[in-house]
Enzyme design. Structure first.
Site, mmCIF file in Angstrom:
data_model
loop_
_atom_site.group_PDB
_atom_site.id
_atom_site.type_symbol
_atom_site.label_atom_id
_atom_site.label_comp_id
_atom_site.label_asym_id
_atom_site.label_seq_id
_atom_site.Cartn_x
_atom_site.Cartn_y
_atom_site.Cartn_z
ATOM 1 N N VAL A 46 13.954 36.415 24.901
ATOM 2 C CA VAL A 46 14.940 37.764 25.247
ATOM 3 C C VAL A 46 16.346 37.406 25.383
ATOM 4 C CG1 VAL A 46 12.796 38.763 26.002
ATOM 5 C CG2 VAL A 46 14.130 37.443 27.849
ATOM 6 N N TYR A 47 16.704 36.249 25.355
ATOM 7 C CA TYR A 47 18.155 35.943 25.772
ATOM 8 C C TYR A 47 18.772 36.181 24.442
ATOM 9 C CZ TYR A 47 16.932 32.941 29.839
ATOM 10 O OH TYR A 47 16.435 32.546 30.991
ATOM 11 N N SER A 48 19.678 37.274 24.739
ATOM 12 C CA SER A 48 20.485 38.003 23.497
ATOM 13 C C SER A 48 19.477 38.401 22.481
ATOM 14 C CB SER A 48 21.622 37.060 23.185
ATOM 15 O OG SER A 48 22.422 36.880 24.197
#
Length: 691
Positions: free
Chosen positions: A61-63
């Site tokens: 889900v990071y960026s």
């Protein structure tokens, strides 16, 4: 870089890892964290790899996956040098199954992560949160399948409660499946909730902590100040709503303490805050995030040194908060008698404490209560003392003799150990020649608490700077035996340490023991013809490797063996084993006006008349603790001996006699070390290293 085991996995990770949440910069949260592109990421990865910080952590889900993609590109061509960690289970799309730990989402998420990371395996996959909608057995079965398929190597949890993590471990154990070895958790000086339940669980279950947000969501960078507005560039302007909460007065109390310690150490506030974490139980790696090279370089400076016990205690006190039920000191702390917390966390925690191995009763070594793991107050140096952070110790016969069974019971735990190497943490006002940070080695004083503790006091004059060319474990093998051999040969006996043995013969009984191993080297250097005794092929070879020209068997009569070598008599002898057994034989074998050195107390009366009297044989006792025990004016000679030995080691004229090493220093390993020493079959020195 220090490398630590990831829980009980047997796999080591660097003390500092890199959190790649700053890669990509997509969305309101992650754009505030950072927007590092592939070129910038490659430079940051270069710095990390050069420093040994080769663990890189990201998440799907990071960026929106861009962090994984950029990390994969930055590692291209050097994947084998990196440990890659990522996370799944938070919502990663709009579909009904694009969230959680279902078999569908885990398998699809791993495949997508492998593609974005441009790799065929993930070193560590962590579940980003607990999924209460999917049966735990099903979750652990899917993860086990992915491990068996070679897609994943190790498993971890993140943001789990204690019961959630324990339930997962139990499910894995019940079916013989891969279990969690890592717990990525929030932990900082302003967020110590991890200590209450997750830290004890980590110790019990062998789960190592990967710490996220070690600077308290950017609050411990040194930029936040009491009564001042947020700095213009602080990410807290955009992300404070996502941040773990902290009461403002407590935050600034911690910042004030960090300011003081940073000034004392010459380190930055972030370096001090991270170093505090690195000294906490269960912490395998601290994940540092950086938006630029300057931030990263500063954070990497958190390793290679340690806060002192006093500084740790000050930060503990400033950050302390009363734990919730049932962890607070309930019923005036009576619960803690049988369930002590791993670290003191409440405001009433008291003085700094240390790990130690001690005895309270004198029992056979096979009794588990003969040596115990305990926690004791960290000592404070007196005027002439050094406070040393012990890195390695070795065992000696004096330890087993002092621990020998007898009916006595100690009112307070007694710490043994009389060989150590470590780092000076504090120096008494009258102690000269040392400063904090110096590496030292010493045997110490048998009348004071010993070295089987994380911190020990030693009179400065009894210590010396450790050999530069040796590790702590190698140095710890030397002090007691080196002082004993030197004093016996060159101060009790009338031989000069340089060429005083030229043209003379020396018999060393028990040459493969600790004192014998050093005595052989010192005697050869002084010009003696050295004849050692040993009884096994491996001990014979050990003595020869140390420089003995001849080796004979001490189980057989000595006279005929010496005569066969052309030595009907010897000029001097060191009886380092059984005084009674060899007494009569040595009286016959020593030349007129010869010398015998003794270190083992006889069991019965010795006949010191003829032939000793008729030959005027000098009888010399050596007990290296005599000088410190009776505080003789010349006790500083022991520090000078150790300094001379260190110089000879560094010049390549002597070598360490470390033969075996056990790790860590704890009651189990010390009992094993005592057991081996009592067997009479050890060679050289047996060392214990690390806590």
């Amino acid at each position: 870089m220090d490398y630590r085991f990831l829980g009980t996995s047997g796999f080591k990770v660097p003390a500092l890892g890199f959190g790649a949440g700053t890669f990509g910069g997509k969305g309101p949260l992650f754009s505030a964290w950072g927007n590092t592109d592939t070129a910038g990421a490659r430079r940051l990865v270069d710095l990390c790899l050069d420093a040994g910080a080769n663990l890189f952590d990201t998440a799907d889900v990071y960026s929106d996956g861009a962090s994984e993609t950029i990390l994969g590109a930055a590692l291209k061509g050097r994947r084998d040098r990196a440990i890659v960690s990522t996370k799944l289970t938070l919502r990663s799309g709009e579909g009904p199954n694009e969230v959680g730990a279902s078999r569908h989402h885990l398998i699809a998420g791993v495949e997508r992560a492998l593609k974005r990371l441009d790799t065929d395996y993930i070193d560590l996959l962590q579940l980003h949160h607990f999924d209460a909608q999917t049966p735990v057995d099903a979750v652990m079965a899917t993860l086990d399948d992915l491990v068996r398929a070679g897609k994943l190597r190790y498993l971890g949890a993140s943001n789990f409660s204690g019961w959630q993590l324990m339930k997962s471990q139990a499910a894995a154990d019940r079916h013989g499946r891969a279990r969690f070895v890592a717990n990525q958790a929030y932990y900082s000086l302003v967020g110590r909730d991890y200590e209450w339940e997750l830290m004890p669980l980590g110790l019990d279950q062998g789960v190592g902590a990967l710490v996220w947000s070690p600077l308290g969501w950017g609050r411990l960078t040194g930029k936040l100040r009491r009564g001042q507005p947020l700095p213009e560039g602080s990410r807290l302007h955009a992300t404070a709503g996502f941040a773990p909460p902290v009461e403002e007065e407590r935050l600034y109390r911690v910042v004030d303490a960090l300011d003081e310690v940073a000034a004392e150490t010459g380190k930055s506030i972030p370096q001090v805050a991270i170093n505090w974490l690195l000294q906490r139980p269960t912490v395998s790696s601290v994940l540092i995030g950086a938006r630029n090279e300057a931030q990263l370089s500063d954070n990497l400076g958190a390793v290679g040194w340690q806060l002192s016990p006093a500084q740790m205690a000050r930060l503990d006190a400033a950050s302390a908060v009363m734990p919730p039920y049932p962890y607070y000191p309930y019923w005036n702390g009576m619960f803690a008698e049988r369930t002590p917390p791993p670290v003191p966390s409440s405001p009433a925690s008291g003085a700094p404490r240390m790990k130690a191995v001690a005895l309270t009763r004198y029992l056979p070594i096979d009794d588990p209560a003969s040596l115990l793991d305990v926690e004791l107050p960290t000592p404070t140096p007196g005027e002439q003392d050094l406070l040393v952070r012990v890195e390695a110790v070795s065992v000696n016969p004096v330890d087993t003799k002092l621990r020998a069974p007898k009916p006595q019971v100690e009112a307070q735990p007694r710490v043994l150990g009389y060989d150590a190497a470590g780092i000076v943490e504090a120096v008494g006002a009258g102690a000269a020649g040392f400063k904090p940070g110096d590496r030292v080695y010493y045997a110490g004083d048998v009348t004071r608490p010993g070295s089987n503790a994380q911190y020990q006091l030693v009179e400065a004059c009894l210590a010396a700077h450790a050999p530069r060319t040796l590790t702590a474990a190698q140095a710890a093998a030397l002090p007691l035996v080196a002082v004993t051999a030197w004093e016996l040969l060159f101060q009790r006996m009338p031989f000069d340490s340089e060429r005083g043995g030229a043209g003379k013969s020396l018999l060393v009984i028990a040459g493969a023991g600790g004192v014998g191993s050093i005595a052989i080297q010192l005697a050869r250097r002084a010009g003696f013809t050295v004849i050692a005794t040993a009884s096994r092929p491996e001990t014979v070879e050990w003595c020869r490797a140390l420089g003995a020209q001849h080796v004979i068997d001490h189980r057989e009569p000595l006279g005929p063996q010496l005569a066969a070598l052309g030595h009907a008599q010897v000029d001097a002898a060191l009886n380092l084993a059984d005084t009674d057994r060899y007494w009569d034989a040595l009286g016959e074998l020593l030349a007129p006006q010869g010398h015998v050195g003794l270190i083992v107390e006889p069991k019965g009366a010795l006949k010191i008349g003829d032939p000793y009297k008729a030959k005027c044989i000098g009888i010399h006792w050596e007990f290296m603790f005599a000088r410190p025990r009776f505080r003789t004016p010349d006790r500083g000679e022991q520090g000078r001996i150790l300094a001379r030995v260190a110089a000879l080691i560094d010049a390549g004229e002597l070598k360490s006699i470390q033969h075996e090493t056990l790790s860590p220093i704890d009651a189990t390993n010390l009992r094993e070390a005592h057991r081996r020493l009592e067997s009479g079959r050890t060679i050289g020195k047996l060392v214990l290293a690390g806590w």
